[in-house]
Structure formats: C-alpha cells, structure tokens
Design a protein around this motif. Sequence first.
Motif, PDB file in Angstrom:
ATOM      1  N   LEU A 175       0.939  -1.130  -0.186  1.00  0.00           N
ATOM      2  CA  LEU A 175       0.054   0.071   0.028  1.00  0.00           C
ATOM      3  C   LEU A 175       0.740   1.251  -0.093  1.00  0.00           C
ATOM      4  N   ALA A 176       2.072   1.311   0.534  1.00  0.00           N
ATOM      5  CA  ALA A 176       2.720   2.359   0.807  1.00  0.00           C
ATOM      6  C   ALA A 176       3.583   2.603  -0.334  1.00  0.00           C
ATOM      7  N   VAL A 177       3.975   1.601  -1.176  1.00  0.00           N
ATOM      8  CA  VAL A 177       4.769   1.780  -2.318  1.00  0.00           C
ATOM      9  C   VAL A 177       3.610   2.148  -3.417  1.00  0.00           C
ATOM     10  N   GLY A 178       2.583   1.694  -3.380  1.00  0.00           N
ATOM     11  CA  GLY A 178       1.484   2.190  -4.166  1.00  0.00           C
ATOM     12  C   GLY A 178       1.057   3.641  -4.045  1.00  0.00           C
ATOM     13  N   LEU A 179       0.938   4.170  -2.788  1.00  0.00           N
ATOM     14  CA  LEU A 179       0.701   5.313  -2.598  1.00  0.00           C
ATOM     15  C   LEU A 179       1.801   6.513  -3.174  1.00  0.00           C
ATOM     16  N   ALA A 180       3.155   5.780  -2.652  1.00  0.00           N
ATOM     17  CA  ALA A 180       4.304   6.705  -3.332  1.00  0.00           C
ATOM     18  C   ALA A 180       4.415   6.797  -4.955  1.00  0.00           C
ATOM     19  N   THR A 181       3.959   5.896  -5.557  1.00  0.00           N
ATOM     20  CA  THR A 181       3.797   5.790  -6.937  1.00  0.00           C
ATOM     21  C   THR A 181       2.870   6.909  -7.492  1.00  0.00           C
ATOM     22  N   VAL A 182       1.531   6.892  -6.570  1.00  0.00           N
ATOM     23  CA  VAL A 182       0.582   7.769  -6.941  1.00  0.00           C
ATOM     24  C   VAL A 182       1.079   9.366  -6.591  1.00  0.00           C
ATOM     25  N   GLY A 183       1.677   9.336  -5.390  1.00  0.00           N
ATOM     26  CA  GLY A 183       2.119  10.620  -5.139  1.00  0.00           C
ATOM     27  C   GLY A 183       3.196  11.276  -6.066  1.00  0.00           C
ATOM     28  N   VAL A 184       4.118  10.598  -6.630  1.00  0.00           N
ATOM     29  CA  VAL A 184       5.192  11.035  -7.300  1.00  0.00           C
ATOM     30  C   VAL A 184       4.413  11.494  -8.751  1.00  0.00           C
ATOM     31  N   LEU A 185       3.637  10.465  -9.283  1.00  0.00           N
ATOM     32  CA  LEU A 185       3.134  10.704 -10.638  1.00  0.00           C
ATOM     33  C   LEU A 185       2.101  12.075 -10.504  1.00  0.00           C
ATOM     34  N   SER A 186       1.399  12.152  -9.441  1.00  0.00           N
ATOM     35  CA  SER A 186       0.397  13.386  -9.444  1.00  0.00           C
ATOM     36  C   SER A 186       1.140  14.517  -9.001  1.00  0.00           C
ATOM     37  N   GLY A 187       2.390  14.262  -8.052  1.00  0.00           N
ATOM     38  CA  GLY A 187       3.013  15.625  -7.830  1.00  0.00           C
ATOM     39  C   GLY A 187       3.627  16.209  -8.980  1.00  0.00           C
ATOM     40  N   VAL A 188       4.281  15.584 -10.037  1.00  0.00           N
ATOM     41  CA  VAL A 188       4.797  16.107 -11.135  1.00  0.00           C
ATOM     42  C   VAL A 188       3.946  16.601 -12.120  1.00  0.00           C
ATOM     43  N   LEU A 189       2.601  15.961 -12.184  1.00  0.00           N
ATOM     44  CA  LEU A 189       1.682  16.464 -13.126  1.00  0.00           C
ATOM     45  C   LEU A 189       1.045  17.703 -12.390  1.00  0.00           C
ATOM     46  N   ILE A 190       0.575  17.524 -11.063  1.00  0.00           N
ATOM     47  CA  ILE A 190      -0.064  18.705 -10.706  1.00  0.00           C
ATOM     48  C   ILE A 190       1.124  19.901 -10.493  1.00  0.00           C
ATOM     49  N   GLY A 191       2.175  19.530 -10.049  1.00  0.00           N
ATOM     50  CA  GLY A 191       3.373  20.604  -9.997  1.00  0.00           C
ATOM     51  C   GLY A 191       3.410  21.273 -11.412  1.00  0.00           C
ATOM     52  N   MET A 192       3.399  20.560 -12.705  1.00  0.00           N
ATOM     53  CA  MET A 192       3.462  21.293 -13.826  1.00  0.00           C
ATOM     54  C   MET A 192       2.120  22.061 -13.993  1.00  0.00           C
ATOM     55  N   THR A 193       0.938  21.633 -13.761  1.00  0.00           N
ATOM     56  CA  THR A 193      -0.146  22.557 -13.636  1.00  0.00           C
ATOM     57  C   THR A 193       0.099  23.719 -12.914  1.00  0.00           C
ATOM     58  N   LEU A 194       0.555  23.531 -11.744  1.00  0.00           N
ATOM     59  CA  LEU A 194       0.686  24.832 -10.697  1.00  0.00           C
ATOM     60  C   LEU A 194       1.632  25.694 -11.494  1.00  0.00           C
ATOM     61  N   ILE A 195       2.675  25.112 -11.863  1.00  0.00           N
ATOM     62  CA  ILE A 195       3.671  26.093 -12.531  1.00  0.00           C
ATOM     63  C   ILE A 195       2.931  26.936 -13.776  1.00  0.00           C
ATOM     64  N   ASN A 196       2.243  26.126 -14.485  1.00  0.00           N
ATOM     65  CA  ASN A 196       1.352  26.889 -15.829  1.00  0.00           C
ATOM     66  C   ASN A 196       0.490  27.850 -15.009  1.00  0.00           C
ATOM     67  N   TRP A 197      -0.230  27.442 -14.006  1.00  0.00           N
ATOM     68  CA  TRP A 197      -0.879  28.574 -13.510  1.00  0.00           C
ATOM     69  C   TRP A 197      -0.198  29.679 -12.981  1.00  0.00           C
ATOM     70  N   GLY A 198       0.734  29.405 -12.265  1.00  0.00           N
ATOM     71  CA  GLY A 198       1.591  30.540 -11.562  1.00  0.00           C
ATOM     72  C   GLY A 198       2.236  31.393 -12.453  1.00  0.00           C
ATOM     73  N   LEU A 335      -0.219  -5.848  -7.048  1.00  0.00           N
ATOM     74  CA  LEU A 335      -1.617  -5.203  -7.376  1.00  0.00           C
ATOM     75  C   LEU A 335      -2.519  -5.843  -6.705  1.00  0.00           C
ATOM     76  N   ALA A 336      -2.507  -7.122  -6.237  1.00  0.00           N
ATOM     77  CA  ALA A 336      -3.600  -7.833  -5.552  1.00  0.00           C
ATOM     78  C   ALA A 336      -3.946  -7.219  -4.011  1.00  0.00           C
ATOM     79  N   VAL A 337      -2.861  -6.800  -3.641  1.00  0.00           N
ATOM     80  CA  VAL A 337      -3.084  -6.009  -2.234  1.00  0.00           C
ATOM     81  C   VAL A 337      -3.918  -4.583  -2.500  1.00  0.00           C
ATOM     82  N   ILE A 338      -3.573  -3.983  -3.558  1.00  0.00           N
ATOM     83  CA  ILE A 338      -4.042  -2.750  -3.712  1.00  0.00           C
ATOM     84  C   ILE A 338      -5.442  -2.930  -4.384  1.00  0.00           C
ATOM     85  N   ALA A 339      -5.737  -4.106  -5.011  1.00  0.00           N
ATOM     86  CA  ALA A 339      -6.991  -4.240  -5.571  1.00  0.00           C
ATOM     87  C   ALA A 339      -7.897  -4.501  -4.228  1.00  0.00           C
TER      88      ALA A 339
END
Length: 467
Positions: A175-198, A335-339
Amino acid sequence: MSPEVIGFSFIIIGVLLILGKTLRVFTPFLQKAFVPSSILAGLIGLLLGPEVLGQLGVELFDTGGLFPESMLNVWEELPGLLISVIFASLFIGKTMPHVKKIWEVAGPQVTFSHFISWGQYVLGAILAITILVPIFNLHPAVGALLEISFVGGHGTAAGLSGTFSSVGFEEGMDLAVGLATVGVLSGVLIGMTLINWGARKGKTEILSSPDDISEEQRKGMIANEEQDEAPAGHKTTRSEFIETLTVHFAYIGIAIGIGYLILEGLILIEEAFWIENIEIFTHLPLFPLAMIGAILVQFYLNKFKQNVLDPGVVKSIQGFALDLLIASAIATLSLAVIAEYWAPFLIMAVTAVSWTVFCFIFIAPRIMPDYWFERGIGDFGQAMGMSAAGILLINLVDPESKTTAKEGFSYKQLMLDLIVGGGLVTAASIPLFNAFGPVPALIVAAIVMTGWLLLGLLYFGRKKQSS
C-alpha cells in the motif's frame, strides 16, 4: 540463490531503466509530464511480471510473466538494502553549515515542510480512527502511511518492509509503495499544472511563461555543449592506488556500519530496561541511523581535514541507488493487495494529495517571506514523494538559481530528513502506532503541526508583512 541470478537481476533492472529512458525521450506526453525514467522502468517491469502479464496467461516461468521467481526475490530485497545507501549519502561529503545560516536561508521552507509532514500524520491518524480501522479492519499503523508514502517516498516505503512485517502489517508495504507511486506521478503532473497557473497568473517571479522550459529539460537530457560542465564530481584520489568511486562507496559503507552498531546498541538497551510489552527500537529500520553514521563520518573527516570525498560523486551514488530502488520496488508491487484494499487506498491517496495542494496554495504564500512560489513548489514536490521532484520543479521555475529557493531546499534537508520524510520519526512511526494506537499519535502530531504553523505565520509571515 546463486551469484549468477543476483548479477543477472541487476542486468535486467538496467535494461528496464534504459527502456524507461527511451520511452520517455520519444514520448512527448511523458516529457511534458516530467515522469522519471525509474518510475517508467518499474511500471514496465510490473507489466511484464506476474502481476499483469502473468495474470493474462503468459507464463514463461512458474511465477507467470517474463521474470523467474528468483529474480523477483532479488528485486524485493533491493529496496531494503539501497535505502540505507541513499540516506547515508545525504550527509556524506557535505560541509555542514552553521545552524544559524541554515535557519536564515531555509527557515521558511523548514517550517512549511514540517507543517505538511505533521499534517499528513494528523490526517492519517484521523482516517485510521474514523474509517480505516473500524470500517476496513486495517492495522492501526495505517495512520502512518500518508507521511511514509508521500513525504517519505518510495525509498522509505520500500525500506520499511521489514518493519511492516514485524508488526503484522505485511500489506502495508505494498500500500505504501503504491501510494508513493501515486504521489510522485500526481506530484509532477499537478506541479506542472501549478507552474502553468503560476506563470500565467503572475505568481512566479522568475519564470514568465511555461514556454520558457527548454526541450532539453523536458527530455531530461543535457545539451552536447554543456555536458563537460555537468557536476558529476571530481577525482579525489589517484586511480593507480584506489579509485575515487571506491573510496566514496567505502565511506558510505562505514556510515551504514556505524548506524548498524547504534541500532543494535539501542535494541540491547530496550531489551534490558524498557517496558516488556512495548517494542520501539526492535522494529526500527537501519536507514535513519545510517544518517547518524554519516554525520559522524563527516565530522571525523572534517576534524582531521581528510578531503577525500566530493559531493558530486556522492550524489551520483545516491542517484544510482535511488533509480534502482524505485524501479525494483514498483516492479515487485503487489497489485492484488491494492485491489483488495482499493477503497482505503483511494481515500488515503485523495486525502494526501488534496492536503498537499491546499498547503501550497493557501499556506505557502503566508509563510514564505519572499519568492513564495519558487520556494514552495520545491517543498510541494518533495511532499508528494521525491526530493528529486522538488529539485526538478525548482529548476523549472528558477533555472538559473536567481532566488534562494534551491539553496534553501538543500539546507532544509538537514533539518527535515533527520526527523520526518524518512528520518527517526518516520522510521519509528509504525512501531509507535502499533504500541500506542492512533489516538495518542493524533494528539502529538496535531500539537507539533500547530506549533509549526504558528511559527510560520507569526514569525516568517510577519517578516513578509514588514518587508
């Protein structure tokens, strides 16, 4: 397990990393999203392994997928080993600045990062008390997952696998590694969105337009004319006697060894004097104490003026270990644990992402006395799972380091990583949640979080108003 299997496992990880890098270079979307190659490598390994390809009926080996079980076993052990290398590298080869200077330059970023981190503990504990434990019957230590996964990142999440198992929360690592993956991917994507907004709203003071980001930055490459200037490190020893890389790797190993001795000593003390039913140090992983070992090693080198370590070489070793760790951790993700726990997983992911975005938009401008966007975007990137992502976002909004954002970010690590984001509190959080439960953890975290917020608003916030 034979040496051939171990060696071949490293070779295949290398192949996956090259595939990830190649995919990124030739895919415009991945370039614009600034997805790290190591994450792509791990995802490719996950797709070709038993969790995806094996489930589709492709069984080159008994485990399913393209990789034998022995290779997967090697990859599963790598994060627990490499995380100590990464954390020992944080303080090796660096000149320790005076605490006063750190506070003057990085104080606002230290305050902001601690506020985000302790806030993730607060939210995690609240979720554990109200939803995750009573409804989904998860282990009480689930309250620590938000900070472990997002501020801590892949290295911390995977490095704590032994601790998760020792308290009976085996599914916590996946669960922690899965959350970390979500965090990095969303962090970069949202970070780029924030940079465009800023940039479009005039929040950034250096970057005037998102179009100012160069093609080399998007691809993750260095132009030919600039490659000789890349800070890959300097030779500090003569190769005919001992290679520079060997010396650096050896000192990192000594730091880890010192950390191991400290940990064993703490366990002996706990067994001799501590309350019988409470175990903290027994479940504590090695990597935060490797940082202590690194500080002691660096103190020794400074004391006797042994200038044999170069920060660039240490950074290369650290980056190498981090790439291998991320790729192997994601490739062996269950993925079975996350599912099985998809609902609590989604709740934790949305909560952590929303909290970090809220802190950046509404808290950072009120704490940072100057260059709030440039300073805050780096702390945002780190709080979503990777220090490298924080540096990346700072480089995009301040490529020539005209602000103190990057310097403050570097100094901030000295006062952050020893405590949270993989430090002593992060490493002890699972044993503490296990021993005392989420309610005391919530009370303590809420008090500390409030203290950091008040410091930021009343001290640094007033500085901003006065200037």
